[in-house]
Design a protein around this motif. Sequence first.
Motif, PDB file in Angstrom:
ATOM      1  N   GLY A  24      20.933  24.946  -7.152  1.00 37.84           N
ATOM      2  CA  GLY A  24      22.202  25.544  -6.719  1.00 37.84           C
ATOM      3  C   GLY A  24      22.311  25.689  -5.208  1.00 37.84           C
ATOM      4  O   GLY A  24      21.972  24.767  -4.463  1.00 37.84           O
ATOM      5  N   GLU A  25      22.777  26.863  -4.771  1.00 33.95           N
ATOM      6  CA  GLU A  25      22.990  27.117  -3.344  1.00 33.95           C
ATOM      7  C   GLU A  25      21.701  26.948  -2.530  1.00 33.95           C
ATOM      8  O   GLU A  25      21.729  26.472  -1.398  1.00 33.95           O
ATOM      9  N   ASP A  26      20.585  27.373  -3.098  1.00 33.28           N
ATOM     10  CA  ASP A  26      19.302  27.262  -2.392  1.00 33.28           C
ATOM     11  C   ASP A  26      18.985  25.804  -2.082  1.00 33.28           C
ATOM     12  O   ASP A  26      18.615  25.448  -0.966  1.00 33.28           O
ATOM     13  N   ALA A  27      19.128  24.964  -3.103  1.00 33.02           N
ATOM     14  CA  ALA A  27      18.850  23.539  -2.909  1.00 33.02           C
ATOM     15  C   ALA A  27      19.840  22.953  -1.901  1.00 33.02           C
ATOM     16  O   ALA A  27      19.467  22.138  -1.050  1.00 33.02           O
ATOM     17  N   ASP A  28      21.099  23.387  -1.972  1.00 31.70           N
ATOM     18  CA  ASP A  28      22.099  22.894  -1.018  1.00 31.70           C
ATOM     19  C   ASP A  28      21.712  23.266   0.410  1.00 31.70           C
ATOM     20  O   ASP A  28      21.877  22.467   1.335  1.00 31.70           O
ATOM     21  N   ASP A  29      21.205  24.484   0.593  1.00 25.92           N
ATOM     22  CA  ASP A  29      20.796  24.905   1.939  1.00 25.92           C
ATOM     23  C   ASP A  29      19.633  24.056   2.444  1.00 25.92           C
ATOM     24  O   ASP A  29      19.618  23.650   3.604  1.00 25.92           O
ATOM     25  N   VAL A  30      18.678  23.805   1.578  1.00 27.82           N
ATOM     26  CA  VAL A  30      17.543  22.970   1.982  1.00 27.82           C
ATOM     27  C   VAL A  30      18.033  21.558   2.311  1.00 27.82           C
ATOM     28  O   VAL A  30      17.705  20.991   3.361  1.00 27.82           O
ATOM     29  N   GLY A  31      18.868  21.010   1.431  1.00 27.32           N
ATOM     30  CA  GLY A  31      19.391  19.659   1.644  1.00 27.32           C
ATOM     31  C   GLY A  31      20.148  19.569   2.960  1.00 27.32           C
ATOM     32  O   GLY A  31      19.863  18.710   3.797  1.00 27.32           O
ATOM     33  N   ALA A  32      21.092  20.494   3.160  1.00 29.54           N
ATOM     34  CA  ALA A  32      21.897  20.481   4.391  1.00 29.54           C
ATOM     35  C   ALA A  32      20.979  20.590   5.603  1.00 29.54           C
ATOM     36  O   ALA A  32      21.162  19.899   6.605  1.00 29.54           O
ATOM     37  N   SER A  33      19.985  21.436   5.492  1.00 28.14           N
ATOM     38  CA  SER A  33      19.079  21.647   6.604  1.00 28.14           C
ATOM     39  C   SER A  33      18.317  20.359   6.968  1.00 28.14           C
ATOM     40  O   SER A  33      18.176  20.015   8.140  1.00 28.14           O
ATOM     41  N   VAL A  34      17.859  19.646   5.942  1.00 22.67           N
ATOM     42  CA  VAL A  34      17.141  18.388   6.189  1.00 22.67           C
ATOM     43  C   VAL A  34      18.068  17.389   6.899  1.00 22.67           C
ATOM     44  O   VAL A  34      17.699  16.786   7.912  1.00 22.67           O
ATOM     45  N   TRP A  35      19.285  17.237   6.381  1.00 18.68           N
ATOM     46  CA  TRP A  35      20.185  16.223   6.952  1.00 18.68           C
ATOM     47  C   TRP A  35      20.673  16.616   8.339  1.00 18.68           C
ATOM     48  O   TRP A  35      20.782  15.763   9.228  1.00 18.68           O
ATOM     49  N   LEU A  36      20.961  17.902   8.533  1.00 23.40           N
ATOM     50  CA  LEU A  36      21.423  18.340   9.853  1.00 23.40           C
ATOM     51  C   LEU A  36      20.322  18.158  10.892  1.00 23.40           C
ATOM     52  O   LEU A  36      20.574  17.787  12.036  1.00 23.40           O
ATOM     53  N   ARG A  37      19.084  18.417  10.484  1.00 22.27           N
ATOM     54  CA  ARG A  37      17.973  18.205  11.416  1.00 22.27           C
ATOM     55  C   ARG A  37      17.771  16.716  11.695  1.00 22.27           C
ATOM     56  O   ARG A  37      17.447  16.316  12.812  1.00 22.27           O
ATOM     57  N   LEU A  38      17.974  15.921  10.661  1.00 28.08           N
ATOM     58  CA  LEU A  38      17.806  14.477  10.862  1.00 28.08           C
ATOM     59  C   LEU A  38      18.871  13.927  11.817  1.00 28.08           C
ATOM     60  O   LEU A  38      18.573  13.076  12.657  1.00 28.08           O
ATOM     61  N   VAL A  39      20.093  14.427  11.696  1.00 30.29           N
ATOM     62  CA  VAL A  39      21.159  13.988  12.601  1.00 30.29           C
ATOM     63  C   VAL A  39      20.718  14.199  14.058  1.00 30.29           C
ATOM     64  O   VAL A  39      20.927  13.337  14.909  1.00 30.29           O
ATOM     65  N   GLU A  40      20.072  15.342  14.303  1.00 25.02           N
ATOM     66  CA  GLU A  40      19.632  15.628  15.672  1.00 25.02           C
ATOM     67  C   GLU A  40      18.356  14.885  16.044  1.00 25.02           C
ATOM     68  O   GLU A  40      18.037  14.714  17.203  1.00 25.02           O
ATOM     69  N   LYS A  41      17.630  14.459  15.035  1.00 29.93           N
ATOM     70  CA  LYS A  41      16.338  13.811  15.251  1.00 29.93           C
ATOM     71  C   LYS A  41      16.511  12.298  15.485  1.00 29.93           C
ATOM     72  O   LYS A  41      15.619  11.660  16.051  1.00 29.93           O
ATOM     73  N   LEU A  42      17.646  11.755  15.041  1.00 26.82           N
ATOM     74  CA  LEU A  42      17.835  10.292  15.059  1.00 26.82           C
ATOM     75  C   LEU A  42      17.425   9.643  16.374  1.00 26.82           C
ATOM     76  O   LEU A  42      16.721   8.642  16.384  1.00 26.82           O
ATOM     77  N   ASP A  43      17.876  10.244  17.486  1.00 29.60           N
ATOM     78  CA  ASP A  43      17.628   9.617  18.787  1.00 29.60           C
ATOM     79  C   ASP A  43      16.167   9.645  19.196  1.00 29.60           C
ATOM     80  O   ASP A  43      15.731   8.832  19.998  1.00 29.60           O
ATOM     81  N   THR A  44      15.420  10.603  18.671  1.00 31.61           N
ATOM     82  CA  THR A  44      14.032  10.744  19.119  1.00 31.61           C
ATOM     83  C   THR A  44      13.036  10.358  18.040  1.00 31.61           C
ATOM     84  O   THR A  44      11.842  10.586  18.186  1.00 31.61           O
ATOM     85  N   LEU A  45      13.536   9.791  16.949  1.00 28.57           N
ATOM     86  CA  LEU A  45      12.640   9.333  15.890  1.00 28.57           C
ATOM     87  C   LEU A  45      11.978   8.045  16.387  1.00 28.57           C
ATOM     88  O   LEU A  45      12.570   6.977  16.347  1.00 28.57           O
ATOM     89  N   HIS A  46      10.750   8.178  16.871  1.00 27.99           N
ATOM     90  CA  HIS A  46      10.130   7.038  17.537  1.00 27.99           C
ATOM     91  C   HIS A  46       9.810   5.901  16.586  1.00 27.99           C
ATOM     92  O   HIS A  46       9.848   4.745  16.938  1.00 27.99           O
ATOM     93  N   GLU A  47       9.472   6.259  15.361  1.00 29.27           N
ATOM     94  CA  GLU A  47       9.129   5.236  14.385  1.00 29.27           C
ATOM     95  C   GLU A  47      10.093   5.341  13.219  1.00 29.27           C
ATOM     96  O   GLU A  47       9.826   6.059  12.254  1.00 29.27           O
ATOM     97  N   PRO A  48      11.214   4.648  13.293  1.00 26.43           N
ATOM     98  CA  PRO A  48      12.195   4.751  12.211  1.00 26.43           C
ATOM     99  C   PRO A  48      11.577   4.479  10.841  1.00 26.43           C
ATOM    100  O   PRO A  48      11.978   5.060   9.849  1.00 26.43           O
TER     101      PRO A  48
END
Lengths: 151, 197
Positions: free
Chosen positions: B48-72
Motif C-alpha cells: 500500500g502507501e508504505d510500498a508507494d513511498d519506498v517506490g517513489a523514493s527509489v525513483w526520485l533518488r534515481l532521477v537525481e542520480k542519473l547524471d552521476t551514475l558512473h557505471e550505468p
Amino acid sequence: MAENFNDDERLLAELGEAVRASSEVPARFVELGRAAFTWRTIDAELAALAYDSAASELVAETRAEPAELRALTFVASRLTIEIEVAPDALLGQLVPPQQGSVELHGRDGVANTTRADDVGWFAIRPLPSGLFRLRVRPDGGSAVVTEWAML
Amino acid sequence: MIAAMRNDPIVVDLVNRARDGDKAAWDQIVERYATLVWSMCHRHGLSGEDADDVGASVWLRLVEKLDTLHEPAALPGWIATTARRECLHLLRVRKRQIPVGDERFPDTAGPASDEWLLRHERQIALREAFAQLPERCRLLLSMLFSDPPTPYSEISTRLDMPIGGIGPSRLRCLQKLRDLPVIAALLNAPQSTADKG
C-alpha cells in the motif's frame, strides 16, 4: 542456472514465474515511478541530507527514555536547513538566519507554502506524511531544494 | 559475481537516453525494474502507501542520480540496494518491526542478495523476451504456464489448434524465446560461482 533454459519445463516454469511476478505489481506503483521524471530538471542547488536522527537509532522500541523529536539537517553551500518533526508540524530553521519562502513538496507536487521569519524560523502545518522535500528561496538569494526525506 | 547482466547494453542505452531527457527511456527503466522494487517491499512486509513511498523514493533518488551514475550497467544493483535501504529506513522511522528473516539478507554485497538480484535480472530478461514473441506464442505459453495449467482441450478450442499441434508449437515458441538476443546473451554469459557447484 542459465543452462536450465535448455530444459523446456524449467524454462516454461521460470517464464511463468517472471510474468506473474510483474502482473502482481499495481499499475499505480509503476505510474509513480514514471511520474518521478518530472523532477529531472530542478533549477536550484541541492541541499544534501547531512544528519537524520532516525538513521542513527537502531531500534526505537528498545530505548527506555522518551523519544526525542526527529531531527534532520540539510546542507547546501550557503544555506543550512534544520528541521524538527513535532507531533503536529515541521519546525524549521534557516542558518544563517534569514527571511525567505519555503515550499513543501510531496511526491505529488507542491503541498504547502510558508515564510521563514526574520530569524529564519518557519513552521509547516499540518505535518506532512511520507516523502517530502523543501524548496527554500532566501529573499535576495538563490533557491535551494533539499534531498527527499521520509517521514 | 553477477557480471553477466551488469554489462547489459540495453541498460546502458536506457540510462544514457534518460540522461539526455528522453522520457520514454525513463519509462522503460521504471517498467523493467518496478517488479524488483515491489518485490523488495514485499519481502520487508510493506504494501500500500508504505510500498508507494519506498517506490517513489527509489525513483526520485534515481532521477537525481542519473547524471552521476558512473557505471550505468550497475543500475540493477543500485536499484536493489536503494530499495532495500529505503525499506529499512521506512520501517525505522515508522517504528515498525524489522522482519525477523531480514538477517538472512544482511547486506547487499552478500551472496544471498547476489542470487536474489541475479534471479530478478533473469526474470527481467524473460519478460522482455516474452514481450517480443509473436502474439500466438504468447497466448499459448500463457495458457501453459498459468497455475493451474490450462487443459489441452481448452487451448485447442481457444487457439483453434489441433491437440496434437500443441506440443510441437510449445517447442517452437520456447525455441523462439531462446533465440532472442536477450535470452541468448544469458545463455552465453559466464556462469556465476553459485552455478558451477
